[in-house]
Structure formats: structure tokens, C-alpha cells
Design an enzyme around this catalytic site. Structure first.
Site, PDB file in Angstrom:
ATOM      1  CG  MET E 143      45.929 -19.399 -71.581  1.00  0.00           C
ATOM      2  SD  MET E 143      45.862 -18.267 -70.172  1.00  0.00           S
ATOM      3  CE  MET E 143      45.874 -16.677 -71.006  1.00  0.00           C
ATOM      4  CB  SER E 176      40.381 -21.184 -69.677  1.00  0.00           C
ATOM      5  OG  SER E 176      41.414 -21.598 -68.822  1.00  0.00           O
ATOM      6  CE  LYS E 177      44.486 -29.211 -73.002  1.00  0.00           C
ATOM      7  NZ  LYS E 177      45.912 -29.429 -73.227  1.00  0.00           N
ATOM      8  CB  ILE E 178      41.852 -25.626 -66.200  1.00  0.00           C
ATOM      9  CG1 ILE E 178      40.350 -25.983 -66.149  1.00  0.00           C
ATOM     10  CG2 ILE E 178      42.048 -24.132 -66.424  1.00  0.00           C
ATOM     11  CD1 ILE E 178      39.603 -25.381 -64.969  1.00  0.00           C
TER      12      ILE E 178
END
Lengths: 264, 264, 264, 264, 264
Positions: E143, E176-178
Site C-alpha cells: 500500500m 506499507s510505503k510511507i
């Protein structure tokens, strides 16, 4: 647009569609002068006239009355429509699936599209689904093609009516029902815009016998393949007589006055 | 509209539908005077009365209570509805699929359509799906047909009520539930607008025995096929007595006062 | 983007798509000077020219006229479109399912996406469905990729056109149809943005023979794989002559003036 | 509403549901005092306590942690939810299909419905789908039933809470989770509105041991079938001790102070 | 969140995802300094570097270029996205079905969710469908989890970034890509909020080698499982050198300066 001359809704290349969905579209007010016509059986009875090639009604009326007339009437399923209590942009609910229309016995479908409405795109997509489903059932598709909506100041100009007829051709109707645009020339142009698709004139609100028949005569001369008519037939005291005359004007291409005289 | 005289929700061509979805539509406030009726079992008990041809409830109430009454009550699935905390345009959520309603044991469906609402078209399309699914299950379809919405200043005029009844016929209801439009003449007109479809009168808010029964008497005389009633039955101390009287007025076509007297 | 050099819409790596959906998109007004072209058969006749690798039309026109030309014309189904009576944000209705397009005989599809419109996301998702359905039928996918919408002050800048071409590549088009951005350098940049995807130039409104052919010449030199053209062909008195010239410019990479001369 | 006493989420007719979806609904801020609880394993560990009849989490947490606890924890799939960055009307995204929840091992589902929100109808329809899918899998359905939305000035009045409980019954929940409405009498009324459906009290934000347990005691006495609790358990330093006490209050119907004393 | 350590996109528990969907998201402007990179083949070439565990692109680029690199590159399908001509609330069109992504050869999917957008709920529901479809194909789910929208004054605060990471865990992402939240402490907190889910840092816009690598070093030390990077690799003159260095920092956990030195 596919060839429909062999379809039961067509007789010698032409058609007279008797429409009676006014109870939904306009309400009981359309029946004030002819309260007995609130009984759909009376209009189905009229539709047994030889001149009538199809009768267009909404689902509930078809379910309730068509079974008694299935030997004498060709059923056209009017797929969408709505009440005039509706205050939104011109639009119609899809009230009938094509599959179920076929089950009830319909041999053709009718579908309204309002070009220029804020609902134009949604209606066009609903038309796509109905049209492609009708192809599965080999049912001709008639588009009630009316320019109408917020952005159209004068919706019923000859240009808009001609455009509406072209829209019907482009989107895949086999027959387009348009308003008479006021003159034979304008009607001829509109018919031409429809290419090989059949164009029928919309009957409109009730007028005198001669006025009505003369308009039909002009439309036929301009290339129309007949008409879809409601109030100008079933709001009359004697629907049979006007149908006798229409038969002459539409199928025999007689003049309005001659046809009227022949039916005295 | 298809013939439903052989359906379990009809007795000699007429029907009394006991409705109890007020907990959803109005909330607990409708039960203030009769708190024991918050227990749906009490109303199901009332529905076992011979006069009641069907009981209309929402899904959860049906799941929870119908199994104990399946031998004595005919279940009508009220398919849509919503709370009155809702502040939007008149509309109803579809709370129950018709397939699952059949599984729970429903033998008919009820569905609300608000003609004139900004949600009219959406509701009509949801009605289409429910009606056609009901056909698959041979379940009669009752439309709660109420004019209501932003654009209708006086929603409950006789004209609007008559129009609403016609909408029900056109869209494919087998029975239409409408408000009593104030006079026998108006009711008769509304019933006529529905053609061969059955029209039942909506019970409305609680009134005196005589006033209520007189309205029912007038509706029956005007051609109504019975009524769909909630509060005027289960909000009463003695639902059995009013049902005894209703049975006489609806099925025996007795006068209101005579029926009341017979039930003392 | 998949290799389509073996597809019937491509000839030696290039293509000339003759488009005729103006009756829907613009209306009869586009035919004022050439009223005979309202008959789609005349344009199909033009499409039998060897230079034309595909003819793009809406569903109804395809149904009605393609069957008579199936041996001589390659059909491209223009899947979406709408009338210019529409007053909403740039958008197009999906008028044709890809499955039915294949049934009618289409060997490729055309689909409009308006980057920057408030409908961009919806159009992109409709494109996804059409593109993936086209893959099932091994039909090449052409995107009419036009920046257009509320937020774009100057929609047709060279930067926007180049961006639109990249969008076509990223979303899975095999061919992108873009406007000529005004200069050979800008066209070359736009073509480069499309990577290995083929870019064709949009014909636009009618201009003089030399002006039109010079633009095409420049586009071809800039790396375009041809053009999709409507009015600049069928609005001409002699479509054959301009197609003869286009054939030289596009497939033989001749100069505009030489090509014109060769076709005198 | 169907009987669920034989379901694994019920013990002797009552239940304690440990909920931990605060990471989605409130964000990391709920973990400020207990940062170690950001690791869902710690809360699953707590859920192995005998008092806990089910643990309710969102999909991702279930996928990641339930497999290690499947022998000791009964999984309840919280089907919908959303972040509190959301600025729109109260609403929840459907984050989990019921079919996939069953595949992950869920034995019940939880679903939020905000009565009074502009999204009420949409949520009710999403609930319909989830509830009917849950029936296919024999999974009890718990509704988080909260009045909330633009038009409700005081959402959490006793009347609204009672109404919300009735909505849960009508729409088909087997258990309704509602806020404690402030008094035993109000709770009893709310429970009564739910008929035979089980009502559980919502744990709410963290309070002292005695205050919390006294509320639970009052709820149980008022007819509640237990509680769904999050922060009042896992935000505590010693979740085991409060669960020991809750077990006595809920399942043994002991008084709050006695239960606390027994757990010293 | 399911274990993905055995997936081809992971190497020793970590990953470097090379992303190149900027042509769609930002347009050709991102390629101004490196026009040769408009040819996706150049970036696929870069992706064959051992350090890269997956390459994320949109559908059209995958169709066109992945087939030539299928032996050397692991394909991640970026499922949604949109152009920056879009003026509406942060949102992304779903441009690719997961089934078709699998057919093209993707071994993982990437999906953007904007927490706080007016489209948050719709995006979450589209994510649900993609995530559950990916489970059918055993494809890990990444995500792109970004707080963004009308109501968020400072979208990229450390708190919002940590919250976004938690949302990814709760909704079922495997990675998760943040954005890097500015400090090692904040990154560590964000990673902790993600539980056992892997967190990767977003590469962001181009900076100097040392600055970029130091941020990566800090992220890795803070518990990140690698990074998803685009411009900081392919906008560089020598992508190989920075990938050599990244390989050391990410997989060997070397310091940024040491890694740089080793790659001189």
C-alpha cells in the site's frame, strides 16, 4: 440499426405504434376527458385495429392486460419512464429488464433518451444495455429521442430534432421517434440524418382530425416510416375512425382530406 | 400486475395486511402507549387472527419471530425502509434481498416508492429488481405508493394519491397501498386509476374505532380491496375486537357501526 | 501496449483511420456543406480506399452499414462518445460493449479519455474495462487522448498533449490519437513520451489540401505512425484524391507537395 | 435475528467481545499510554482469557495475528470502518468481504451502522449484503449501532440509543452494540426495544475500575447480554485483572465491588 | 498482512522497489533532465540490478516492456493512479484488474490509499477488492499509504504518517510505503505502528547521494524493510552506482558514507 422489415411491428416497411404510458408519464390528468380509458383494456381493444402494428406500454400494464390480447396485439415494452412529479433533470427510471419483457411476450422495446440532459450519459449507457439485450432476443429497438435539459433553451428546434434523430442512429436504434419539427423540409432533413434507420413521428397532444392527419401526411411524404401515437388516438371519442384514416395515410400514402372523407 | 386471488395473502379477493415496521420507520416512540408491543411476538400473536391475511415486517423481525408463527401467519417481507433520523430526501434502503425473503418464508413482498422524491428514479429501479425477483418466486408484490418529496407542496392531495396509485399499476405492483384521499369519490377515482390492480387503504395514525371503521367502510365501498394497517390495530388495547369488526367491514362488507355493534 | 504490427488496422507499421462519429459528437452541422455524407454508406465507400486501414464508427452505424462493406473495410468500434448538447464536464457515455463490438465484426476499438476532466477517473476505469475486454478478443486499442476539463486553462498546449500521449501508454493503449501540438519538435517530444506505443495525429477541422498534408508530413517525420482523420477526408469534394495523397505521405513518406502533385 | 446461544461467541447466553480496531478508527493516539499494545499480539494474548468470547479486529490484523491464536481466540471480523482523518458524514468503508472473513477463520462479523447519517441508507444496504452473506456461513452478526450525523443535535440521547437498538433488531442483527444510555432504566428500555435480540454495552473510553464495572453491572441488571470492550481492557496496565472482574460481573452476575474485591 | 519473506519481491526480509509510474502521476516534466528515461526500457534495464527486488509500473508499461525483462525483473503491478491534471480531491483510478495483472506476469501489486481524502472510503473499498483478488493469486500487496485531502492542513506530519502506516496494517497490506517522517525516532514509531507488517520508505524527490543514502540508513536503523524509490534512482546519471550503494545500506546495513565510498 439492423433491418426490421420482417419484424411483426412493421407492415410494408411502415408502422403505427399505439402508446399508452401516459398514466405514468403524465398521470390521471391525461384521462380527464376520457375517464373510461383509465381501464387499459379499452386501449388494448383499440390496439387490435389492423392499422396498429404495436402497442407500447409499461411493465405493469403489459403484465395485467396483454395476456388477454396476445393473439391480436403486438407488444412493445416501454422499458424506462418516470412520473412528472419528478423535479430533477429530464431522466427516466429503467422499470423493466429486457429479459423479463421478452418473458411477458414483448416483441420490441421502446426506450427514452434525453439528449442534452445532465442525465444524457447515464441514459445512453442504460440504452446500451437494453439495446444489446434486445439484440439477444431479436427484438427491434425504438428510441424515444428527445432533446431536453437544463442547457437547451429551445429544446424543440428543427436542428435539435434532426440531431436527436442522428443520435438514435449512432447509438443503435432501429426506429427513432421524434417530434414533428414544424415543416416538411425540416422533417425530411431529420429523416435524412437518420440514414437507413426508420423515423416515426411522435403523435403529440390532441388536435383536430384534419390537422393531425395533415401533419402525418406531411411526415410520410418527408420520408417518415409512420408514427407513434397515444393521445391523438385514445383521447378521441372514436379511435377506430381515426385509425381507419391513419391506415390510409400511413400505409396507402393517401392525402389527409381524402382519407378523412373515405372514413366518414 | 398479475392475478393474485389464489395467493395466500388474499381471501375472497380482499386482504387485511397487518404491518409492524414502525420500530424502524418511526422508532420506539410509536410504542409509548403500548410498551408491551415492543415485543414483536405480541403483534405476531395478533396476526394469527383470521381477519389478517398477511403480516408485513422487516427482515430482522421476520427472522426472529416468524418461525414460531409460520403455521398461523402469512409473512410479507417489507423489503425496504429506513429510520426517521434520516434527514435526506424521502428514500428507503433496500434491507432485504427477495431471495433471502423467500428463504425466510415470505409469501409476498412489500416495497415503498416515493413518487416526486429526488430518489424516485432510484427507488423505481430498486423496485424493478425486487418485483422481477418476486416474479421468480411467485410472490405477490405490494407497493407502498406515496407521493412525497421536495417538489410536492401538498403531497397528499387527492390528485397525487390517484397518480400514485396509477404509478403502482404501471410499474408492476399487484397491490397498491395508498392513503385514503379524504372522500369516497376521491378513493373511487384512485381505485379506478389502478385498473385491475388491487388497491388497499393505508391505516394511518390511530383514531377512534368508529372513525377508523367508517373510513374503511367508505374505502371498501369505493372499490378498495382491503387495507394495510398497523397502529390502528396494535396500538389498541384490544386488537382482537377491532380485527373482528374489520373482518366484517372488509370481507362481509358490513357497515362500520353494525360491525362495531356486532363485536361488543 | 502490445505489438500490433500484424493487426489488420496496421500496414507496414502505420495506419490511416477514417473516423465518422461526427453525427453523434457534433451533430448534423458537420454535414452542412456535404449533406450527402449524412448517408454513412458514402463514407464507408470512401473507406474502401487502400489507404484506409480502419474505419471508426459508433455502434448503430456499424450495425447498419458495415455488413455491406465487411470484405473491404476493417471496422474499428468507437466504444464511447456523447452529443455536444451535453453541458457537463467533458465525458463520454460507453455506448457499446466490447463483446458486442466483436460480434458485429470490429477488429479494433477506439476509446476517448479526457485527462484533466472531473470525469478523468471514471473514464480511466471505463477504459480499463474496455481495454481488458479487447485483450480477450485480440483487438488493438486506440485511445483518443485529449486533455480537457474545468481545471485546464489552455488544454491544448504542447506540454498537455505530450502528457496525454504518455497517459495513453501508461494506461494500456496500443495506439494514441493526439492533436498535432503545433510544431514538429513538439510532436516528436509527444511521440517520444509514448515510448514504443504508436502515436497517430488527429485530423482536426478541415483545412486546405496543402496545409493538411504538410501537417501530416511533419507528424510522420516526427515519428507519428499515421493519422486518424474524419472531416479532412469526407468533408472534401473528392475524398479519393486526398486519400491518394495521404497514402503517399503516410506509407511512402513522401513530401506533401510532391504527393499532391502526384495526385493531380 | 436468529438464535445464537450455541455460537462460540456466546457463553451461557452472554458475551464479552474484546475489540481492537482503534488503530484504524482513532489512530496511534489511542496507544500513547500503552505503546506496547501497538503490537496486536499483546491484545490477542489478552483475548485468550476465558472471559473473552470473541475478539473483533479488522482484516489485516486478523490475517497477521489470528493464525497464532486460532486455538485460543474466537475471531470476529469487523467488516467495515475508516480512519478519523475522514471529514465526511459519519460512514465506514467495507474493508472485508464476508467470504474472505470466513476463509481467514472468523466465526462472527461486526458491522457499524450510523442511523441518522447522510450515509445511513448506504450503510444499511451494505449491512444487508454482509448480513445475508453471514447467514450463508452461519456466522452471527453484531451491529455497532450508533446514532450519528449532521441532523442529530444530540446523537447520544437515551431515546436515540433505544432507537438505534431497535434498528439493529429490524435490520437483522443478532447482537446490537450500543452506548450505555446513562441510567439503568434507559438501558432497560433500550434492551426492551431490541426484543429477543441480544444487546451488549459499548465499553467506551477508559475510566476507573469501579466506575467501569458498576456501569457493566447496571447494564447486565438492565438485561444486557454483556459488553464489547476495547480501551477499558487493553489500555489498562493489568488487563487480566479487569477481565477476571468482568467475568464475575457478566457471567456470574456479581456486583461490581464484590467482583473487584475477589480479584485483588 | 501475511508472511511474504518467501516472496520474490523480498530478499533477506528486505526489499528495494524501483517505481516508474511518474509518466502518469506527474507527466513528462519528471523526465526533463533525463529525457532518455522516457523510454521505459532504460528503467527496466536499471531494474535488472541485483539490488532491485521488484519494479512497479502501470499496466501499459508492463504490457509493453516487461516481456523483454521477465527473466531479470520481478514485476509489481501498480493497480491505481491518475494524472496530475486531475483537480478533484486526492483519488486514483483503478487502471488494472488484479486478474489481468497476474496474466501479464505480475508477482505483487501496489495500491495507493489517501487517508483523509474525501475519496478515502471509496479507495479503501477498491483496495479491499484488489487485496482480496491478490490473495487468490498469492501476490503480496503493497500500500502506498499517504495522508492527503481537504481536511488535512499538514498532511505529512509524523503523526499522520504513523497513522497511515497503521491504516495499511489494519486494511490488509503486506508492505506499507510511507514518507520518511523527518527523524529516526518518528520513523521508528511509524514502523512500530505497523506491527509485523513491513514498512518501506518512499524515495521522494531527487536529493544528493549522501543525503538520500543517509535517510535510507536512518530508515533501516529505525526498522524499515527497505524502500520504494523512483526519481532518486532513475533521474541520476548513474543509477547503477546508487543501486550499488543502496544494496549495501539496505541489505548489508552499512552506513551511508561507507557505502558511498565502497561504490566510488
Amino acid at each position: 440499426m439492423i433491418p426490421i422489415d420482417d419484424s411483426p411491428i412493421v407492415r410494408n416497411g411502415k408502422m403505427i405504434i399505439l402508446a399508452m404510458d401516459h398514466g405514468l408519464e403524465h398521470g390521471p390528468v391525461d384521462f380527464t376527458e376520457v375517464p373510461e380509458k383509465l381501464d387499459p383494456a379499452t386501449v388494448f381493444e383499440t390496439a387490435t385495429h389492423d392499422a396498429v402494428t404495436a402497442m407500447a406500454v409499461q411493465k405493469g400494464v403489459a403484465e395485467g392486460y396483454y395476456p388477454s390480447y396476445e393473439d391480436d396485439v403486438t407488444l412493445m415494452a416501454k422499458i424506462n419512464g418516470n412520473s412528472n412529479m419528478w423535479m430533477g433533470e429530464p431522466d427516466s427510471a429503467v422499470n423493466w429488464s429486457v429479459d423479463y419483457a421478452a418473458e411477458v411476450g414483448a416483441e420490441a422495446i421502446g426506450f427514452t433518451v434525453y439528449g442534452g440532459s445532465n442525465s444524457e450519459l447515464e441514459m445512453a449507457e442504460e440504452f446500451r444495455e437494453a439495446q444489446e439485450a434486445a439484440r439477444e432476443h431479436d427484438m427491434p429497438v425504438v428510441m424515444w429521442s428527445y432533446p431536453r435539459g437544463q442547457g437547451l433553451k429551445n429544446a424543440d428546434t428543427a436542428d435539435n430534432i434532426a440531431y436527436a434523430n442522428r443520435i438514435a442512429l449512432e447509438l443503435g436504434a432501429d426506429v427513432s421517434k421524434i417530434k414533428y419539427p414544424g415543416s416538411p423540409e425540416a422533417m425530411e432533413h431529420a429523416v435524412t440524418c437518420g440514414g437507413a434507420m426508420k423515423t416515426v413521428m411522435s403523435g403529440g397532444s390532441k388536435t383536430t382530425d384534419l390537422e393531425f392527419l395533415t401533419t402525418v401526411e406531411n411526415a410520410i411524404k418527408a420520408g417518415a416510416s409512420g408514427l407513434a401515437v397515444g393521445r391523438n388516438v385514445w383521447q378521441r371519442e372514436d379511435p377506430t375512425r381515426i385509425l381507419d384514416a391513419l391506415e390510409l395515410v400511413v400505409f396507402e400514402e393517401e392525402a389527409a382530406d381524402a382519407a378523412l372523407e373515405a372514413c366518414e
